[in-house]
Design a protein around this motif. Structure first.
Motif, PDB file in Angstrom:
ATOM      1  N   MET A   1       0.845  -1.177   0.000  1.00 24.64           N
ATOM      2  CA  MET A   1       0.000   0.000   0.000  1.00 24.64           C
ATOM      3  C   MET A   1       0.891   1.241   0.000  1.00 24.64           C
ATOM      4  O   MET A   1       1.848   1.317   0.760  1.00 24.64           O
ATOM      5  CB  MET A   1      -0.901  -0.022   1.244  1.00 24.64           C
ATOM      6  CG  MET A   1      -1.803   1.179   1.337  1.00 24.64           C
ATOM      7  SD  MET A   1      -2.870   1.193   2.777  1.00 24.64           S
ATOM      8  CE  MET A   1      -4.150   0.097   2.230  1.00 24.64           C
ATOM      9  N   PRO A   2       0.574   2.204  -0.825  1.00 26.40           N
ATOM     10  CA  PRO A   2       1.439   3.382  -0.929  1.00 26.40           C
ATOM     11  C   PRO A   2       1.312   4.380   0.220  1.00 26.40           C
ATOM     12  O   PRO A   2       2.093   5.307   0.310  1.00 26.40           O
ATOM     13  CB  PRO A   2       1.009   4.026  -2.244  1.00 26.40           C
ATOM     14  CG  PRO A   2      -0.358   3.515  -2.505  1.00 26.40           C
ATOM     15  CD  PRO A   2      -0.458   2.178  -1.849  1.00 26.40           C
ATOM     16  N   ILE A   3       0.336   4.208   1.117  1.00 26.36           N
ATOM     17  CA  ILE A   3       0.219   5.086   2.282  1.00 26.36           C
ATOM     18  C   ILE A   3       0.898   4.400   3.468  1.00 26.36           C
ATOM     19  O   ILE A   3       0.523   3.297   3.855  1.00 26.36           O
ATOM     20  CB  ILE A   3      -1.255   5.388   2.643  1.00 26.36           C
ATOM     21  CG1 ILE A   3      -1.983   6.035   1.481  1.00 26.36           C
ATOM     22  CG2 ILE A   3      -1.335   6.237   3.908  1.00 26.36           C
ATOM     23  CD1 ILE A   3      -1.589   7.471   1.200  1.00 26.36           C
ATOM     24  N   ILE A   4       1.894   5.047   4.030  1.00 22.58           N
ATOM     25  CA  ILE A   4       2.642   4.518   5.171  1.00 22.58           C
ATOM     26  C   ILE A   4       2.211   5.293   6.413  1.00 22.58           C
ATOM     27  O   ILE A   4       2.143   6.520   6.391  1.00 22.58           O
ATOM     28  CB  ILE A   4       4.169   4.691   4.966  1.00 22.58           C
ATOM     29  CG1 ILE A   4       4.607   4.075   3.635  1.00 22.58           C
ATOM     30  CG2 ILE A   4       4.945   4.110   6.136  1.00 22.58           C
ATOM     31  CD1 ILE A   4       4.359   2.609   3.482  1.00 22.58           C
ATOM     32  N   ILE A   5       1.947   4.561   7.488  1.00 23.65           N
ATOM     33  CA  ILE A   5       1.565   5.187   8.749  1.00 23.65           C
ATOM     34  C   ILE A   5       2.761   5.148   9.688  1.00 23.65           C
ATOM     35  O   ILE A   5       3.249   4.078  10.043  1.00 23.65           O
ATOM     36  CB  ILE A   5       0.350   4.481   9.375  1.00 23.65           C
ATOM     37  CG1 ILE A   5      -0.826   4.557   8.402  1.00 23.65           C
ATOM     38  CG2 ILE A   5      -0.009   5.103  10.717  1.00 23.65           C
ATOM     39  CD1 ILE A   5      -2.050   3.799   8.826  1.00 23.65           C
ATOM     40  N   ASN A   6       3.256   6.312  10.058  1.00 24.43           N
ATOM     41  CA  ASN A   6       4.446   6.431  10.894  1.00 24.43           C
ATOM     42  C   ASN A   6       4.089   6.638  12.369  1.00 24.43           C
ATOM     43  O   ASN A   6       4.733   7.418  13.064  1.00 24.43           O
ATOM     44  CB  ASN A   6       5.314   7.594  10.400  1.00 24.43           C
ATOM     45  CG  ASN A   6       5.876   7.313   9.026  1.00 24.43           C
ATOM     46  OD1 ASN A   6       6.383   6.244   8.756  1.00 24.43           O
ATOM     47  ND2 ASN A   6       5.758   8.281   8.145  1.00 24.43           N
ATOM     48  N   LEU A   7       3.086   5.929  12.828  1.00 21.41           N
ATOM     49  CA  LEU A   7       2.636   6.078  14.203  1.00 21.41           C
ATOM     50  C   LEU A   7       3.701   5.628  15.195  1.00 21.41           C
ATOM     51  O   LEU A   7       3.924   6.273  16.215  1.00 21.41           O
ATOM     52  CB  LEU A   7       1.343   5.285  14.415  1.00 21.41           C
ATOM     53  CG  LEU A   7       0.655   5.430  15.754  1.00 21.41           C
ATOM     54  CD1 LEU A   7       0.382   6.895  16.092  1.00 21.41           C
ATOM     55  CD2 LEU A   7      -0.651   4.647  15.752  1.00 21.41           C
ATOM     56  N   ASP A   8       4.405   4.552  14.879  1.00 25.49           N
ATOM     57  CA  ASP A   8       5.452   4.068  15.783  1.00 25.49           C
ATOM     58  C   ASP A   8       6.585   5.079  15.928  1.00 25.49           C
ATOM     59  O   ASP A   8       7.148   5.245  17.009  1.00 25.49           O
ATOM     60  CB  ASP A   8       5.983   2.709  15.332  1.00 25.49           C
ATOM     61  CG  ASP A   8       6.419   2.676  13.883  1.00 25.49           C
ATOM     62  OD1 ASP A   8       6.098   3.616  13.123  1.00 25.49           O
ATOM     63  OD2 ASP A   8       7.088   1.699  13.489  1.00 25.49           O
ATOM     64  N   VAL A   9       6.876   5.806  14.855  1.00 23.29           N
ATOM     65  CA  VAL A   9       7.922   6.836  14.892  1.00 23.29           C
ATOM     66  C   VAL A   9       7.511   7.965  15.838  1.00 23.29           C
ATOM     67  O   VAL A   9       8.296   8.405  16.685  1.00 23.29           O
ATOM     68  CB  VAL A   9       8.204   7.389  13.470  1.00 23.29           C
ATOM     69  CG1 VAL A   9       9.153   8.565  13.528  1.00 23.29           C
ATOM     70  CG2 VAL A   9       8.735   6.293  12.567  1.00 23.29           C
ATOM     71  N   MET A  10       6.262   8.402  15.713  1.00 28.15           N
ATOM     72  CA  MET A  10       5.779   9.494  16.569  1.00 28.15           C
ATOM     73  C   MET A  10       5.690   9.057  18.030  1.00 28.15           C
ATOM     74  O   MET A  10       5.989   9.845  18.933  1.00 28.15           O
ATOM     75  CB  MET A  10       4.422  10.005  16.091  1.00 28.15           C
ATOM     76  CG  MET A  10       4.476  10.810  14.819  1.00 28.15           C
ATOM     77  SD  MET A  10       5.633  12.200  14.874  1.00 28.15           S
ATOM     78  CE  MET A  10       4.931  13.186  16.173  1.00 28.15           C
ATOM     79  N   LEU A  11       5.295   7.819  18.255  1.00 32.54           N
ATOM     80  CA  LEU A  11       5.256   7.313  19.635  1.00 32.54           C
ATOM     81  C   LEU A  11       6.659   7.335  20.242  1.00 32.54           C
ATOM     82  O   LEU A  11       6.840   7.731  21.394  1.00 32.54           O
ATOM     83  CB  LEU A  11       4.674   5.899  19.682  1.00 32.54           C
ATOM     84  CG  LEU A  11       3.160   5.795  19.537  1.00 32.54           C
ATOM     85  CD1 LEU A  11       2.743   4.349  19.328  1.00 32.54           C
ATOM     86  CD2 LEU A  11       2.456   6.365  20.753  1.00 32.54           C
ATOM     87  N   ALA A  12       7.641   6.920  19.477  1.00 34.95           N
ATOM     88  CA  ALA A  12       9.024   6.914  19.967  1.00 34.95           C
ATOM     89  C   ALA A  12       9.507   8.342  20.241  1.00 34.95           C
ATOM     90  O   ALA A  12      10.142   8.599  21.270  1.00 34.95           O
ATOM     91  CB  ALA A  12       9.942   6.225  18.956  1.00 34.95           C
ATOM     92  N   LYS A  13       9.183   9.269  19.342  1.00 34.15           N
ATOM     93  CA  LYS A  13       9.593  10.666  19.535  1.00 34.15           C
ATOM     94  C   LYS A  13       8.976  11.262  20.790  1.00 34.15           C
ATOM     95  O   LYS A  13       9.585  12.093  21.460  1.00 34.15           O
ATOM     96  CB  LYS A  13       9.187  11.518  18.324  1.00 34.15           C
ATOM     97  CG  LYS A  13      10.061  11.310  17.114  1.00 34.15           C
ATOM     98  CD  LYS A  13       9.625  12.222  15.987  1.00 34.15           C
ATOM     99  CE  LYS A  13      10.507  12.037  14.770  1.00 34.15           C
ATOM    100  NZ  LYS A  13      10.090  12.900  13.646  1.00 34.15           N
ATOM    101  N   ARG A  14       7.749  10.852  21.094  1.00 32.57           N
ATOM    102  CA  ARG A  14       7.044  11.378  22.272  1.00 32.57           C
ATOM    103  C   ARG A  14       7.273  10.536  23.519  1.00 32.57           C
ATOM    104  O   ARG A  14       6.723  10.820  24.573  1.00 32.57           O
ATOM    105  CB  ARG A  14       5.533  11.464  22.000  1.00 32.57           C
ATOM    106  CG  ARG A  14       5.149  12.335  20.824  1.00 32.57           C
ATOM    107  CD  ARG A  14       5.569  13.781  21.016  1.00 32.57           C
ATOM    108  NE  ARG A  14       5.037  14.636  19.968  1.00 32.57           N
ATOM    109  CZ  ARG A  14       5.771  15.204  19.031  1.00 32.57           C
ATOM    110  NH1 ARG A  14       7.071  15.013  18.995  1.00 32.57           N
ATOM    111  NH2 ARG A  14       5.221  15.983  18.121  1.00 32.57           N
ATOM    112  N   LYS A  15       8.087   9.478  23.361  1.00 29.71           N
ATOM    113  CA  LYS A  15       8.389   8.563  24.472  1.00 29.71           C
ATOM    114  C   LYS A  15       7.109   8.058  25.135  1.00 29.71           C
ATOM    115  O   LYS A  15       6.945   8.092  26.350  1.00 29.71           O
ATOM    116  CB  LYS A  15       9.312   9.218  25.483  1.00 29.71           C
ATOM    117  CG  LYS A  15      10.655   9.568  24.893  1.00 29.71           C
ATOM    118  CD  LYS A  15      11.576  10.189  25.898  1.00 29.71           C
ATOM    119  CE  LYS A  15      12.926  10.315  25.238  1.00 29.71           C
ATOM    120  NZ  LYS A  15      13.476  11.617  25.237  1.00 29.71           N
ATOM    121  N   MET A  16       6.194   7.600  24.278  1.00 30.87           N
ATOM    122  CA  MET A  16       4.902   7.115  24.738  1.00 30.87           C
ATOM    123  C   MET A  16       4.717   5.675  24.264  1.00 30.87           C
ATOM    124  O   MET A  16       5.154   5.321  23.172  1.00 30.87           O
ATOM    125  CB  MET A  16       3.783   7.996  24.176  1.00 30.87           C
ATOM    126  CG  MET A  16       2.403   7.612  24.644  1.00 30.87           C
ATOM    127  SD  MET A  16       1.110   8.655  23.927  1.00 30.87           S
ATOM    128  CE  MET A  16       1.216  10.055  25.024  1.00 30.87           C
TER     129      MET A  16
END
Length: 69
Positions: free
Chosen positions: A1-16
């Motif tokens: 799928m050409p849409i990538i969800i970077n939720l794990d990246v944002m969680l790591a950046k927010r330390k959540m």
């Protein structure tokens, strides 16, 4: 799928952790996992809004378009 969800990246950046986010936006950990792994076929705008509010980010920080070749 050409849409990538970077939720794990944002969680790591927010330390959540995923569990914290799931509780904050009132969805199950299983549904959040489906989003994180990119297996979701759709996402409600209200859910996206809640994620952005909790993570203090923009939708473009979470979603990325990569065209298929």
């Amino acid at each position: 799928m050409p849409i990538i969800i970077n939720l794990d990246v944002m969680l790591a950046k927010r330390k959540m952790q995923s569990k914290e986010l799931a509780e904050a936006i009132d969805i199950t950990l299983a549904n959040l996992s489906i989003l994180k792994t990119g297996k979701a076929k759709a996402i409600k705008l209200s859910t996206l809004e809640k994620i952005c509010e909790v993570l203090q980010c923009q939708p473009g920080d979470l979603l990325e378009f990569i065209p298929e070749k």
